[in-house]
Design an enzyme around this catalytic site. Sequence first.
Site, PDB file in Angstrom:
ATOM      1  N   ASN A 103       0.800  -1.223   0.000  1.00 59.73           N
ATOM      2  CA  ASN A 103       0.000   0.000   0.000  1.00 59.73           C
ATOM      3  C   ASN A 103       0.830   1.270   0.000  1.00 59.73           C
ATOM      4  OD1 ASN A 103      -2.813  -0.912   0.086  1.00 59.73           O
ATOM      5  ND2 ASN A 103      -2.113  -1.968   1.927  1.00 59.73           N
ATOM      6  N   CYS A 104       2.030   1.174  -0.518  1.00 60.24           N
ATOM      7  CA  CYS A 104       2.870   2.345  -0.635  1.00 60.24           C
ATOM      8  C   CYS A 104       2.395   3.106  -1.863  1.00 60.24           C
ATOM      9  CB  CYS A 104       4.319   1.922  -0.848  1.00 60.24           C
ATOM     10  SG  CYS A 104       5.447   2.617   0.319  1.00 60.24           S
ATOM     11  N   LEU A 105       2.123   4.377  -1.706  1.00 55.93           N
ATOM     12  CA  LEU A 105       1.623   5.129  -2.866  1.00 55.93           C
ATOM     13  C   LEU A 105       2.786   5.686  -3.669  1.00 55.93           C
ATOM     14  CD1 LEU A 105      -1.412   6.990  -1.383  1.00 55.93           C
ATOM     15  CD2 LEU A 105      -1.354   4.909  -2.721  1.00 55.93           C
TER      16      LEU A 105
END
Lengths: 105, 115, 129
Positions: A103-105
Amino acid sequence: MTAPELFDEEGYLLDLNDWNESLAQEVAAKEGLDLTPAHWEIIHVLRDFYTQFEVSPAMRPLVKAVTKALGPDKGKSIYLMQLFPGSPPKLAAKIAGLPKPANCL
Amino acid sequence: MKDTLIYLSSSPYQSTAAKEALDLALVLGTFEQPVSLCVTGDALAILSDGQAPSQRHGKHLFKLLDGLEFYDIENVYVRDSEISQLSSPLWSGVQALSDEQWHTMLQQPAAIYRF
Amino acid sequence: MNYSIFITGSPTQSRACQSALSFAEAAIASGHTIQGVFLYEEAVLLANAFAMPPRDESNLRAEWVAFATEHNIPLKVCIAAAIRRGILNPAEAQRHELNHHNLSEGFELEGLGSFIDMSLGSDKVMRFK
């Protein structure tokens, strides 16, 4: 040179057990980084974090973990950005042989 | 700032719900949102000390508990009335609440996500 | 009121995706707005373009996409939950060296952080389980 099938398309290690320090150096070199002792201590903090908690940290928890392990002078996002430009959690995880932070943008 | 509570009642070994609930909690923490956890029913199995899940069982969520502090998740609530019936020791970071405190706690957050 | 819609229930094992659509339609009809829709857990399967209901049954995915397009509402799908369940866009298919991708048009893969942003930008989050 390292066999390419050790890595996924983005350059993350497929099997965490394949990691060793010379592999880390090769990965870093591909990213244009020369690993100094300052890099290594962050890599070890990151690997300890993963070993303890089974998760690759995003920026905020990484900063906190570095603060706890190496002190407040190093536990700063600016410091980590200097060592691992762009996205420190992603780049350092790649070199440390850990999964890409989720979930790293 | 809205307080969020992640309400865990699913068994960690029955489905991916517990894992995905904790993922949500970690992201809330990463985004500097105040978040607490409460653990009840089948989910209490997450807190049992001495468990050794294989990779096939899923991620070792118990190990993640000690890492919650890095995400500013400081409150993990359980109910006294439930944990007093358990035989195995629990993770030491929990806050055990009386039934009355539990009900008060449930009224605080702006949002509760049950998993 | 500006709502965010958070769906976690499976499109086949629960009524979550149907109820959420009925809610969203009613909200718009009553003059409210919808900030966005975020699919998590089993609800990500709604975005599977390879899921084909029989022709004489409703196609919930198509109904959602038509509704969202008409009202300009983003349909976001948690990337980690989606990939775990075999819902991939072209970029993820390539990353995993697969020949096929099946994320339906009208949906986007996003990190969970985008749900946090969405919820902070709205008055209320409605969750459908």
